[in-house]
Design a protein around this motif. Structure first.
Motif, PDB file in Angstrom:
ATOM      1  N   ASN A  61      -0.543 -39.469 -28.364  1.00 55.82           N
ATOM      2  CA  ASN A  61       0.549 -40.034 -27.561  1.00 55.82           C
ATOM      3  C   ASN A  61       1.093 -39.067 -26.518  1.00 55.82           C
ATOM      4  OD1 ASN A  61       1.968 -38.314 -29.245  1.00 55.82           O
ATOM      5  ND2 ASN A  61       3.647 -39.745 -29.605  1.00 55.82           N
ATOM      6  N   LEU A  62       0.527 -37.853 -26.416  1.00 51.10           N
ATOM      7  CA  LEU A  62       0.832 -36.945 -25.314  1.00 51.10           C
ATOM      8  C   LEU A  62      -0.462 -36.695 -24.556  1.00 51.10           C
ATOM      9  CD1 LEU A  62       2.486 -35.042 -23.585  1.00 51.10           C
ATOM     10  CD2 LEU A  62       2.193 -33.260 -25.338  1.00 51.10           C
ATOM     11  N   ILE A  63      -0.494 -37.118 -23.296  1.00 53.07           N
ATOM     12  CA  ILE A  63      -1.677 -36.963 -22.464  1.00 53.07           C
ATOM     13  C   ILE A  63      -1.404 -35.862 -21.451  1.00 53.07           C
ATOM     14  CG2 ILE A  63      -3.377 -38.161 -21.047  1.00 53.07           C
ATOM     15  CD1 ILE A  63      -2.812 -39.415 -23.865  1.00 53.07           C
ATOM     16  N   ILE A  64      -2.260 -34.862 -21.423  1.00 47.01           N
ATOM     17  CA  ILE A  64      -2.150 -33.786 -20.433  1.00 47.01           C
ATOM     18  C   ILE A  64      -3.263 -33.995 -19.422  1.00 47.01           C
ATOM     19  CG2 ILE A  64      -2.246 -31.298 -20.060  1.00 47.01           C
ATOM     20  CD1 ILE A  64      -1.085 -30.951 -22.869  1.00 47.01           C
ATOM     21  N   THR A  65      -2.883 -34.370 -18.209  1.00 41.33           N
ATOM     22  CA  THR A  65      -3.850 -34.741 -17.183  1.00 41.33           C
ATOM     23  C   THR A  65      -3.840 -33.736 -16.045  1.00 41.33           C
ATOM     24  OG1 THR A  65      -4.516 -36.494 -15.641  1.00 41.33           O
ATOM     25  CG2 THR A  65      -2.161 -36.262 -16.034  1.00 41.33           C
ATOM     26  N   HIS A  66      -5.015 -33.471 -15.493  1.00 43.96           N
ATOM     27  CA  HIS A  66      -5.095 -32.536 -14.371  1.00 43.96           C
ATOM     28  C   HIS A  66      -4.733 -33.216 -13.054  1.00 43.96           C
ATOM     29  CE1 HIS A  66      -6.275 -28.956 -12.243  1.00 43.96           C
ATOM     30  NE2 HIS A  66      -7.137 -29.627 -11.498  1.00 43.96           N
ATOM     31  N   GLU A  67      -5.164 -34.443 -12.908  1.00 44.13           N
ATOM     32  CA  GLU A  67      -4.888 -35.183 -11.672  1.00 44.13           C
ATOM     33  C   GLU A  67      -3.804 -36.234 -11.925  1.00 44.13           C
ATOM     34  OE1 GLU A  67      -5.684 -34.084  -8.989  1.00 44.13           O
ATOM     35  OE2 GLU A  67      -7.600 -33.046  -9.123  1.00 44.13           O
TER      36      GLU A  67
ATOM     37  N   HIS B 169       1.572 -33.816 -16.174  1.00 40.94           N
ATOM     38  CA  HIS B 169       0.664 -33.450 -15.080  1.00 40.94           C
ATOM     39  C   HIS B 169       0.517 -31.928 -15.092  1.00 40.94           C
ATOM     40  CE1 HIS B 169      -0.332 -34.281 -10.528  1.00 40.94           C
ATOM     41  NE2 HIS B 169      -1.288 -33.606 -11.149  1.00 40.94           N
ATOM     42  N   PHE B 170      -0.702 -31.427 -15.269  1.00 40.40           N
ATOM     43  CA  PHE B 170      -0.952 -29.983 -15.418  1.00 40.40           C
ATOM     44  C   PHE B 170      -2.030 -29.569 -14.426  1.00 40.40           C
ATOM     45  CE2 PHE B 170      -2.532 -26.459 -18.456  1.00 40.40           C
ATOM     46  CZ  PHE B 170      -1.611 -25.546 -17.953  1.00 40.40           C
ATOM     47  N   HIS B 171      -1.625 -29.331 -13.210  1.00 40.14           N
ATOM     48  CA  HIS B 171      -2.559 -29.036 -12.130  1.00 40.14           C
ATOM     49  C   HIS B 171      -2.376 -27.627 -11.571  1.00 40.14           C
ATOM     50  CE1 HIS B 171      -3.963 -28.989  -7.922  1.00 40.14           C
ATOM     51  NE2 HIS B 171      -4.883 -29.845  -8.321  1.00 40.14           N
ATOM     52  N   ASP B 172      -1.217 -27.363 -10.986  1.00 40.22           N
ATOM     53  CA  ASP B 172      -1.011 -26.123 -10.239  1.00 40.22           C
ATOM     54  C   ASP B 172      -1.171 -24.874 -11.100  1.00 40.22           C
ATOM     55  OD1 ASP B 172      -0.408 -27.856  -8.188  1.00 40.22           O
ATOM     56  OD2 ASP B 172       1.756 -27.488  -8.233  1.00 40.22           O
ATOM     57  N   HIS B 173      -0.581 -24.900 -12.279  1.00 38.27           N
ATOM     58  CA  HIS B 173      -0.601 -23.693 -13.115  1.00 38.27           C
ATOM     59  C   HIS B 173      -1.921 -23.511 -13.848  1.00 38.27           C
ATOM     60  CE1 HIS B 173       3.663 -24.484 -12.342  1.00 38.27           C
ATOM     61  NE2 HIS B 173       3.826 -23.178 -12.456  1.00 38.27           N
ATOM     62  N   TRP B 174      -2.655 -24.587 -14.076  1.00 39.41           N
ATOM     63  CA  TRP B 174      -3.981 -24.451 -14.689  1.00 39.41           C
ATOM     64  C   TRP B 174      -4.951 -23.827 -13.679  1.00 39.41           C
ATOM     65  CZ3 TRP B 174      -5.616 -23.380 -19.054  1.00 39.41           C
ATOM     66  CH2 TRP B 174      -6.851 -23.753 -19.572  1.00 39.41           C
ATOM     67  N   HIS B 175      -4.795 -24.181 -12.403  1.00 41.44           N
ATOM     68  CA  HIS B 175      -5.568 -23.506 -11.355  1.00 41.44           C
ATOM     69  C   HIS B 175      -5.049 -22.087 -11.129  1.00 41.44           C
ATOM     70  CE1 HIS B 175      -8.475 -26.326  -9.856  1.00 41.44           C
ATOM     71  NE2 HIS B 175      -7.588 -27.255  -9.588  1.00 41.44           N
ATOM     72  N   GLY B 176      -3.721 -21.921 -11.213  1.00 39.50           N
ATOM     73  CA  GLY B 176      -3.136 -20.615 -10.936  1.00 39.50           C
ATOM     74  C   GLY B 176      -3.389 -19.583 -12.016  1.00 39.50           C
ATOM     75  N   ARG B 177      -3.710 -20.027 -13.215  1.00 41.70           N
ATOM     76  CA  ARG B 177      -4.021 -19.119 -14.322  1.00 41.70           C
ATOM     77  C   ARG B 177      -5.161 -18.198 -13.934  1.00 41.70           C
ATOM     78  NH1 ARG B 177      -7.924 -19.605 -18.403  1.00 41.70           N
ATOM     79  NH2 ARG B 177      -7.365 -18.677 -20.407  1.00 41.70           N
ATOM     80  N   ARG B 178      -5.168 -16.990 -14.487  1.00 39.47           N
ATOM     81  CA  ARG B 178      -6.250 -16.042 -14.227  1.00 39.47           C
ATOM     82  C   ARG B 178      -6.964 -15.685 -15.519  1.00 39.47           C
ATOM     83  NH1 ARG B 178      -5.947 -18.037 -10.268  1.00 39.47           N
ATOM     84  NH2 ARG B 178      -5.392 -17.252  -8.213  1.00 39.47           N
ATOM     85  N   PRO B 179      -8.239 -16.103 -15.655  1.00 36.89           N
ATOM     86  CA  PRO B 179      -9.006 -16.833 -14.655  1.00 36.89           C
ATOM     87  C   PRO B 179      -8.606 -18.305 -14.587  1.00 36.89           C
ATOM     88  CG  PRO B 179     -10.337 -16.525 -16.613  1.00 36.89           C
ATOM     89  CD  PRO B 179      -9.062 -15.765 -16.851  1.00 36.89           C
TER      90      PRO B 179
END
Length: 295
Positions: free
Chosen positions: A89-95, A130-140
Motif C-alpha cells: 500500500n506504499l508505492i515508491i515511483t521514480h516517474e 515520488h522518488f526521482h531527484d534524490h535517487w539520481h542525486g545519490r552517489r553513486p
C-alpha cells in the motif's frame, strides 16, 4: 475491624512488582507509517534533502500504516493494481503518477482518466511517494547503479566518468543485440552503421536533450539513452554520419532505460526497513512491434 495499612517498603515492592510484570510482557509495536518510511529514505540517501524537489508524497497520508512497499519505475494504473493486489500500500515511483514531471493535477481535475486513477488510489488506500531527484542525486546514482548491474557492465565502467564505458572492440549490431537481450526490450531503436566498430559507449539513462547530447557525441562512439527529441539529437547524429563521422545512437525507451534502477531501489530499502515486505513491480514496456504482438 482493623484495616490493613501496608508499610512504605511493602507498598514500593508491590508497585515495583506490578511494574516489572507489565514490563516483562512484550507490548505490541506501533505499525510503521508512510511518514517514517520517508524519514528513513531521507536519512539514508546520503545527500541533503532539497527544498525544491518533485520528491513528495503524491497520494495518501504520512500517518497511514504501511502493509508493504513496492518500488516501480512508473506508477501506471496497471502497476498500482498489481502492487495493491500483492498487499503493497506504499508505492515508491521514480516517474510521476499524474502525467507531468511535477505531478500537477490542476490541468486534469475534470479528466476522466485522471479521476479514475485518483479514485482507485483512494479506494485501495494507497500512498504514492515520488522518488526521482534524490535517487539520481545519490552517489553513486541509484538509477545508473541498477542499470549497470542489470547489464553486467561493472567491469567496463570508467571510475572517473560513471556514464562512460570502454569495451573490447565489437560492432554496433552486436552491442545493440546484447542490450536488447539483457533488458528484454521489444522496441529498441538504433541509428548508425550496424558494422561500425565500437569501443567507447556513453549511457545517459532517461531523457537527453540536444545541448546535453552534443558533448556526449565527442566522448564516445555510441550514445545510449531513453528518449530524445527526434528533430534535435537524432538529426544531429544523422548529420554527423553524413559528414563522415561514424557515430551511433541507441534509444531504449524512457521506461526501460531506468527500470532496473528501481529494482535496485527495492534492495536498497531493505537495508534499513525490515518491518514490512518490500518488492519491485515492473512497469510494462508501453510499445510493441507489429511483428512481435503483445501476448
Amino acid at each position: 475491624m482493623t484495616l490493613y495499612k501496608p508499610s512504605r517498603r511493602n507498598f514500593l515492592l508491590t508497585t515495583l512488582g506490578l511494574t516489572a510484570a507489565h514490563m516483562g510482557r512484550s507490548a505490541p509495536s506501533a505499525p510503521l507509517t508512510v511518514g517514517q518510511v520517508i524519514d528513513r529514505i531521507k536519512a539514508n540517501v546520503g545527500i541533503p534533502w532539497r527544498e525544491q524537489t518533485v520528491d513528495n508524497l503524491i497520494a495518501g497520508s504520512l500517518e497511514q500504516p504501511v502493509t508493504g512497499i513496492a518500488t516501480t519505475m512508473m506508477a501506471t494504473l496497471d502497476a498500482l493494481k498489481r502492487a495493491s493486489a500483492g498487499g503493497m500500500n506504499l508505492i515508491i515511483t521514480h516517474e510521476p503518477t499524474f502525467f507531468t514531471h511535477q505531478d500537477r493535477t490542476e490541468p486534469f481535475l475534470q479528466d476522466p482518466i485522471y479521476q479514475h486513477k485518483r479514485d482507485f488510489i483512494a479506494k485501495q488506500g494507497i500512498s504514492v511517494f515520488h522518488f526521482h531527484d534524490h535517487w539520481h542525486g545519490r552517489r553513486p546514482d541509484g538509477i545508473a547503479t541498477g542499470m549497470i548491474r542489470e547489464l553486467g557492465w561493472e567491469q567496463y565502467a570508467d571510475p572517473q566518468q560513471p556514464k562512460l564505458f570502454t569495451f573490447p572492440e565489437t560492432t554496433l549490431a552486436r552491442l545493440a543485440q546484447g542490450i536488447e537481450s539483457k533488458l528484454k526490450i521489444r522496441t529498441m531503436r538504433v541509428l548508425g552503421d550496424p558494422n561500425m566498430p565500437v569501443r567507447r559507449v556513453l549511457a545517459s539513462w532517461g531523457n537527453v536533450g540536444l545541448m546535453h547530447g552534443i558533448p556526449y557525441v565527442e566522448q564516445a562512439d555510441v550514445i545510449i539513452l531513453g528518449e530524445t527529441h527526434e528533430w534535435e539529437l537524432v538529426e544531429y547524429i544523422q548529420d554527423a554520419n553524413a559528414a563522415g563521422r561514424k557515430k551511433a545512437l541507441i534509444i531504449l525507451g524512457h521506461l526501460v532505460s531506468e527500470q532496473a534502477g528501481m529494482k535496485y531501489c527495492a534492495e536498497w530499502l531493505k537495508g534499513f526497513i525490515q518491518e514490512v515486505p518490500i518488492g519491485f513491480v515492473a512497469a510494462a514496456e508501453p510499445f510493441w512491434r507489429p511483428d512481435q504482438p503483445v501476448r
